[in-house]
Design a protein around this motif. Structure first.
Motif, short mmCIF file in Angstrom:
data_model
loop_
_atom_site.label_atom_id
_atom_site.label_comp_id
_atom_site.label_asym_id
_atom_site.label_seq_id
_atom_site.Cartn_x
_atom_site.Cartn_y
_atom_site.Cartn_z
N PHE A 162 0.75 -1.07 0.01
CA PHE A 162 0.02 -0.08 -0.03
C PHE A 162 0.93 1.26 0.02
CE2 PHE A 162 -4.29 -1.60 0.67
CZ PHE A 162 -4.29 -2.83 1.23
N SER A 163 0.47 2.43 -0.95
CA SER A 163 1.35 3.44 -0.81
C SER A 163 0.93 4.11 0.24
CB SER A 163 0.92 4.30 -2.06
OG SER A 163 -0.47 4.74 -2.04
N VAL A 164 1.93 5.30 0.84
CA VAL A 164 1.56 5.92 1.96
C VAL A 164 0.31 6.79 1.60
CG1 VAL A 164 2.31 7.82 3.38
CG2 VAL A 164 4.03 5.98 2.61
N THR B 220 -8.95 12.99 11.61
CA THR B 220 -8.12 13.03 10.52
C THR B 220 -8.63 12.17 9.40
OG1 THR B 220 -6.49 13.61 12.06
CG2 THR B 220 -5.97 13.37 9.80
N PHE B 221 -8.79 12.86 7.97
CA PHE B 221 -9.04 11.84 7.09
C PHE B 221 -7.78 11.87 6.05
CE2 PHE B 221 -12.95 14.30 8.18
CZ PHE B 221 -13.97 13.25 8.37
N HIS B 222 -7.88 10.45 5.69
CA HIS B 222 -6.81 10.24 4.80
C HIS B 222 -7.13 9.54 3.46
CE1 HIS B 222 -4.07 10.30 8.40
NE2 HIS B 222 -5.10 10.00 9.08
N LEU B 223 -6.75 10.01 2.51
CA LEU B 223 -6.98 9.49 1.22
C LEU B 223 -5.77 8.46 0.60
CD1 LEU B 223 -8.29 9.42 -1.74
CD2 LEU B 223 -6.97 11.30 -2.50
N ASN B 224 -6.14 7.25 0.14
CA ASN B 224 -5.00 6.61 -0.06
C ASN B 224 -5.43 6.06 -1.79
OD1 ASN B 224 -3.52 3.96 -1.00
ND2 ASN B 224 -3.02 3.96 1.48
N GLU B 225 -4.45 6.66 -2.54
CA GLU B 225 -4.81 6.46 -3.84
C GLU B 225 -4.44 5.10 -4.62
OE1 GLU B 225 -2.87 10.10 -5.25
OE2 GLU B 225 -4.79 10.88 -5.55
N THR B 226 -3.91 4.16 -3.64
CA THR B 226 -3.59 2.66 -4.18
C THR B 226 -5.08 1.97 -4.37
OG1 THR B 226 -1.84 2.45 -2.88
CG2 THR B 226 -2.67 0.65 -3.45
N SER B 227 -5.29 1.44 -5.37
CA SER B 227 -6.47 0.78 -5.69
C SER B 227 -6.52 -0.84 -5.18
CB SER B 227 -6.71 0.86 -7.39
OG SER B 227 -7.03 1.92 -7.80
N LYS C 267 -10.28 -0.01 -5.94
CA LYS C 267 -10.66 1.38 -5.99
C LYS C 267 -9.46 2.06 -4.87
CE LYS C 267 -15.37 0.86 -7.48
NZ LYS C 267 -14.94 1.30 -9.06
N PRO C 268 -9.14 3.24 -5.11
CA PRO C 268 -8.53 4.08 -4.02
C PRO C 268 -9.88 4.24 -2.84
CG PRO C 268 -8.54 5.18 -5.86
CD PRO C 268 -9.35 4.15 -6.47
N PHE C 269 -9.29 4.82 -1.74
CA PHE C 269 -10.16 4.63 -0.38
C PHE C 269 -9.75 5.74 0.55
CE2 PHE C 269 -6.68 1.77 -0.01
CZ PHE C 269 -6.17 2.14 1.30
N PHE C 270 -10.79 6.09 1.41
CA PHE C 270 -10.48 6.88 2.39
C PHE C 270 -10.51 6.29 3.75
CE2 PHE C 270 -12.82 10.14 -0.41
CZ PHE C 270 -12.09 11.16 -0.28
N CYS C 271 -9.63 6.49 4.71
CA CYS C 271 -9.41 6.31 5.96
C CYS C 271 -9.95 7.12 6.86
CB CYS C 271 -8.46 5.74 6.30
SG CYS C 271 -7.60 4.10 5.40
#
Length: 238
Positions: free
Chosen positions: A3-5, A16-23, A117-121
């Motif tokens: 997984f990308s950072v 705190t919201f994090h967008l991870n662009e790894t699908s 898909k990318p995702f939000f944490c």
């Protein structure tokens, strides 16, 4: 799996919201968020906040909504619907996880959970530690690595804590509430007054070496437990 950072983050109300662009698949996204953060972005207060919308992306993104009578990954209440009905109804039986596309008004769509898909944490100030420790060991762990064992002073905080407790591996989780034989009353380790209580019927025992734990199932009430019992526990972060 690599997984990308998390590429982008923003904060709202201690979340705190994090967008991870790894699908990745929905389940992989949920597992990643629970391991590295709190959970997939869930609940209307999160996904319609201005801070969440700042994390713009041109593709559909996983959110923490899945089809088990459609419920949120972190247990958030769910009654309001905001579906893009055209895409939602297309092949509905095979689409059991939810996405959102922010640049198109933020409406939800459904997708097969095995799609990538990318995702939000998101992170909040609570963290469940799935390790079995005595009450004092739990207190020391929280103070050394985070801030303190969690305290509960109102119904909102109770709901907040019980959502974390649902994912515990023990029947109880320690709280930062202990009985003082010397003083003859219960006290929170952060020195807050005990102004809210959620004791189970018959669950409150005022005796030496007793601390409070929350049940991880049922009504998530509080019960007295011996300090030397070992349970998961919930820390509050700085």
């Amino acid at each position: 799996m690599f997984f990308s950072v998390d590429s982008t983050e923003t904060m709202k109300d201690n979340k705190t919201f994090h967008l991870n662009e790894t699908s990745v698949t929905w389940t992989q996204a949920q597992n990643y968020c629970r391991q590295h953060h709190t959970d997939l972005a869930s609940g209307l207060d999160q996904i319609y906040s201005e801070e969440f919308k700042k994390l713009q992306n041109s593709t559909a993104l996983w959110i923490g909504l899945f089809r088990d009578s459609w419920r949120w990954s972190d247990g958030s209440n769910f009654s309001f619907r905001y579906w893009d009905m055209d895409s939602f109804n297309d092949g509905l039986n095979n689409r059991t996880c939810a996405t959102t596309l922010l640049e198109r008004s933020g409406r939800w769509s459904s997708a097969g959970c095995d799609q990538r898909k990318p995702f939000f944490c998101y992170d909040d100030k609570l963290i469940l530690i799935r390790e079995n420790k005595t009450w004092e060991e739990a207190l020391n762990y929280c103070r050394q690595k985070h801030h303190n064992l969690v305290s509960i002073s109102n119904p909102h905080e109770q709901r907040w804590v019980q959502e974390r407790a649902k994912n515990a591996s023990t029947p109880f989780v320690w709280l930062g509430l202990r009985y003082s034989c010397t003083l003859g009353f219960w006290f929170w380790v952060d020195d807050n007054l005990v102004c809210y209580e959620r004791w189970a019927s018959g669950g409150k025992t005022e005796d030496c070496s007793m601390s409070a734990a929350m049940t991880t199932g049922g009504q998530h009430e509080w019960v007295s437990q011996r300090d030397n019992e070992t349970f998961n526990f919930i820390c509050i972060k700085h």
